[in-house]
Motif scaffolding. Structure first.
Motif, PDB file in Angstrom:
ATOM      1  N   MET A   1      58.313  41.883  19.159  1.00 51.84           N
ATOM      2  CA  MET A   1      57.547  42.796  18.294  1.00 51.84           C
ATOM      3  C   MET A   1      56.118  42.950  18.826  1.00 51.84           C
ATOM      4  O   MET A   1      55.458  41.976  19.142  1.00 51.84           O
ATOM      5  CB  MET A   1      57.525  42.247  16.864  1.00 51.84           C
ATOM      6  CG  MET A   1      56.993  43.225  15.856  1.00 51.84           C
ATOM      7  SD  MET A   1      57.302  42.717  14.142  1.00 51.84           S
ATOM      8  CE  MET A   1      56.138  41.375  13.968  1.00 51.84           C
ATOM      9  N   ALA A   2      55.660  44.141  18.911  1.00 51.15           N
ATOM     10  CA  ALA A   2      54.336  44.418  19.471  1.00 51.15           C
ATOM     11  C   ALA A   2      53.222  43.928  18.543  1.00 51.15           C
ATOM     12  O   ALA A   2      52.161  43.537  19.012  1.00 51.15           O
ATOM     13  CB  ALA A   2      54.181  45.914  19.699  1.00 51.15           C
ATOM     14  N   ARG A   3      53.483  43.932  17.258  1.00 47.59           N
ATOM     15  CA  ARG A   3      52.413  43.595  16.318  1.00 47.59           C
ATOM     16  C   ARG A   3      52.274  42.086  16.138  1.00 47.59           C
ATOM     17  O   ARG A   3      53.272  41.385  16.019  1.00 47.59           O
ATOM     18  CB  ARG A   3      52.687  44.224  14.951  1.00 47.59           C
ATOM     19  CG  ARG A   3      52.750  45.723  14.975  1.00 47.59           C
ATOM     20  CD  ARG A   3      53.002  46.296  13.605  1.00 47.59           C
ATOM     21  NE  ARG A   3      54.198  45.802  12.948  1.00 47.59           N
ATOM     22  CZ  ARG A   3      55.425  46.205  13.196  1.00 47.59           C
ATOM     23  NH1 ARG A   3      55.636  47.108  14.119  1.00 47.59           N
ATOM     24  NH2 ARG A   3      56.446  45.717  12.529  1.00 47.59           N
ATOM     25  N   ILE A   4      51.020  41.616  16.103  1.00 48.55           N
ATOM     26  CA  ILE A   4      50.774  40.198  15.819  1.00 48.55           C
ATOM     27  C   ILE A   4      50.948  40.013  14.308  1.00 48.55           C
ATOM     28  O   ILE A   4      50.399  40.802  13.531  1.00 48.55           O
ATOM     29  CB  ILE A   4      49.342  39.800  16.232  1.00 48.55           C
ATOM     30  CG1 ILE A   4      49.122  40.107  17.716  1.00 48.55           C
ATOM     31  CG2 ILE A   4      49.065  38.332  15.916  1.00 48.55           C
ATOM     32  CD1 ILE A   4      47.700  39.879  18.182  1.00 48.55           C
ATOM     33  N   PRO A   5      51.700  38.981  13.882  1.00 53.08           N
ATOM     34  CA  PRO A   5      51.824  38.760  12.431  1.00 53.08           C
ATOM     35  C   PRO A   5      50.433  38.633  11.800  1.00 53.08           C
ATOM     36  O   PRO A   5      49.535  38.012  12.376  1.00 53.08           O
ATOM     37  CB  PRO A   5      52.602  37.449  12.343  1.00 53.08           C
ATOM     38  CG  PRO A   5      53.334  37.344  13.647  1.00 53.08           C
ATOM     39  CD  PRO A   5      52.471  38.014  14.667  1.00 53.08           C
ATOM     40  N   LEU A   6      50.264  39.217  10.630  1.00 52.18           N
ATOM     41  CA  LEU A   6      48.930  39.305  10.035  1.00 52.18           C
ATOM     42  C   LEU A   6      48.286  37.949   9.767  1.00 52.18           C
ATOM     43  O   LEU A   6      47.085  37.785   9.944  1.00 52.18           O
ATOM     44  CB  LEU A   6      48.998  40.100   8.734  1.00 52.18           C
ATOM     45  CG  LEU A   6      48.983  41.612   8.975  1.00 52.18           C
ATOM     46  CD1 LEU A   6      49.432  42.344   7.732  1.00 52.18           C
ATOM     47  CD2 LEU A   6      47.581  42.063   9.385  1.00 52.18           C
ATOM     48  N   LYS A   7      49.106  36.991   9.361  1.00 50.23           N
ATOM     49  CA  LYS A   7      48.552  35.664   9.059  1.00 50.23           C
ATOM     50  C   LYS A   7      47.890  35.102  10.318  1.00 50.23           C
ATOM     51  O   LYS A   7      46.783  34.576  10.277  1.00 50.23           O
ATOM     52  CB  LYS A   7      49.681  34.743   8.571  1.00 50.23           C
ATOM     53  CG  LYS A   7      49.194  33.466   7.958  1.00 50.23           C
ATOM     54  CD  LYS A   7      50.338  32.698   7.305  1.00 50.23           C
ATOM     55  CE  LYS A   7      49.802  31.502   6.573  1.00 50.23           C
ATOM     56  NZ  LYS A   7      50.817  30.857   5.731  1.00 50.23           N
TER      57      LYS A   7
END
Ligand SMILES: [Zn+2]
Length: 325
Positions: A1-7
């Motif tokens: 997944m390209a997005r870093i997890p928000l936490k």
């Protein structure tokens, strides 16, 4: 997944402040969608032509709105599902079964993800229980708010959003009542299995719409101690007075100094509930530059706009966030 997890994103870079989008319901209205109906901004998604006809006028309006918020600098955007609870939808539209409801939510999330692309973060927006009876700005949940089965109300939307990988965060918005806040915070990670935030609906005098002080709100969280759901990432305020919002956020920060906060106030215009129109606020005290600076000083990690804010507001917020981080 390209997005870093928000936490992880928030923990890795303690200075990072994410720019949220603006008031979608009122922005759709600005762009010609008639949202005055019991499911409010959900309305364009209810007609089959939205899904079957790629050139449908409403579809273009929603796509353009997302594009304009992105161009203005939004890094985290919301699904338009404020008034999309199973109760609101099944009581007011031809969508009656849980299966048809799940299909609707999945379509909306897929469509929103396609509009914003893979890189940006997406919030599954969940309006308060009060939205289906229009009392999110009074906080008056009747004589026995402690007896309301909030879980039963939210469950269909939660179950759907929890399992949708295209959503990064769940947002409970405009929560006006302490019993609703307590209920949400009583749910563990088996019920709320995705990161989530809670946006409080706060009176301009600085108390929750039902009269609870910010210290009272903080006490609920402190009392939970380490029993708190680890997915509870941020607390904040939304759909609140523009002028008062920096002070309100500061009082929340004083009461909960270590809690990551978020803020997305209204534009500064004031809603006349009798005439049902927005009045210009000639007393707008500050610019976005000033309020954003104050929010960041009070621990805000996500900043955007709620009702009547437009891509122009998001552009100003984005410039201020760049300046002060
Ligand atoms: Zn709002």
């Amino acid at each position: 997944m390209a997005r870093i997890p928000l936490k992880q994103l928030l923990a890795d870079d303690p200075k990072k402040v994410l720019v949220l989008d603006g008031g979608q319901g009122t922005e759709l209205e600005n762009r010609g969608i008639k949202v005055a109906n019991p499911v409010w901004s959900t309305i364009p998604f209810i007609s089959e032509s939205f899904w079957s006809d790629e050139s449908s006028a409403n579809r273009k309006i929603v796509e353009e709105m997302f594009n304009d918020f992105l161009a203005a600098g939004a890094e985290i955007l919301m699904t338009i599902t404020y008034q999309t609870s199973f109760k609101s939808v099944s009581e007011n539209t031809p969508i009656k079964t849980l299966a048809a409801y799940d299909n609707l939510l999945t379509r909306i999330v897929d469509f929103s993800r396609d509009c914003i692309g893979k890189e940006k973060h997406l919030i599954g927006c969940i309006g308060p229980w009060g939205a289906h009876v229009c009392c999110e700005f009074t906080g008056d949940y009747g004589p026995n708010p402690e007896n309301i089965d909030f879980y039963q109300y939210f469950k269909p939307q939660l179950d759907n959003f929890n399992r949708n990988e295209k959503l990064d965060l769940l947002g409970f918005e405009t929560i006006p009542n302490i019993h609703e806040l307590k209920a949400i915070l009583s749910w563990d990670a088996s019920i709320l299995s995705k990161p989530f935030y809670i946006g409080l609906s706060v009176h301009e005098h600085g108390v929750l719409r039902d009269g609870t002080t910010m210290e009272g709100v903080a006490k609920v969280i402190k009392d939970l101690g380490d029993k708190i759901n680890p997915n509870f990432l941020l607390l904040g305020i939304n759909c609140v007075s523009f002028n008062q919002s920096p002070d309100i956020l500061e009082s929340l920060h004083r009461a909960l100094p270590n809690m990551p906060l978020l803020a997305y106030p209204n534009s500064g215009e004031v809603y006349d509930t009798e005439k049902k129109i927005w009045l210009p606020n000639s007393d707008k005290l500050n610019s976005w530059d000033t309020v954003v600076k104050q929010y960041i000083g009070s621990g805000a990690r996500i900043i955007g706009g709620c009702c009547r804010t437009t891509p122009k507001d998001i552009q100003e917020i984005s410039a201020a966030v760049k300046k002060y981080t």
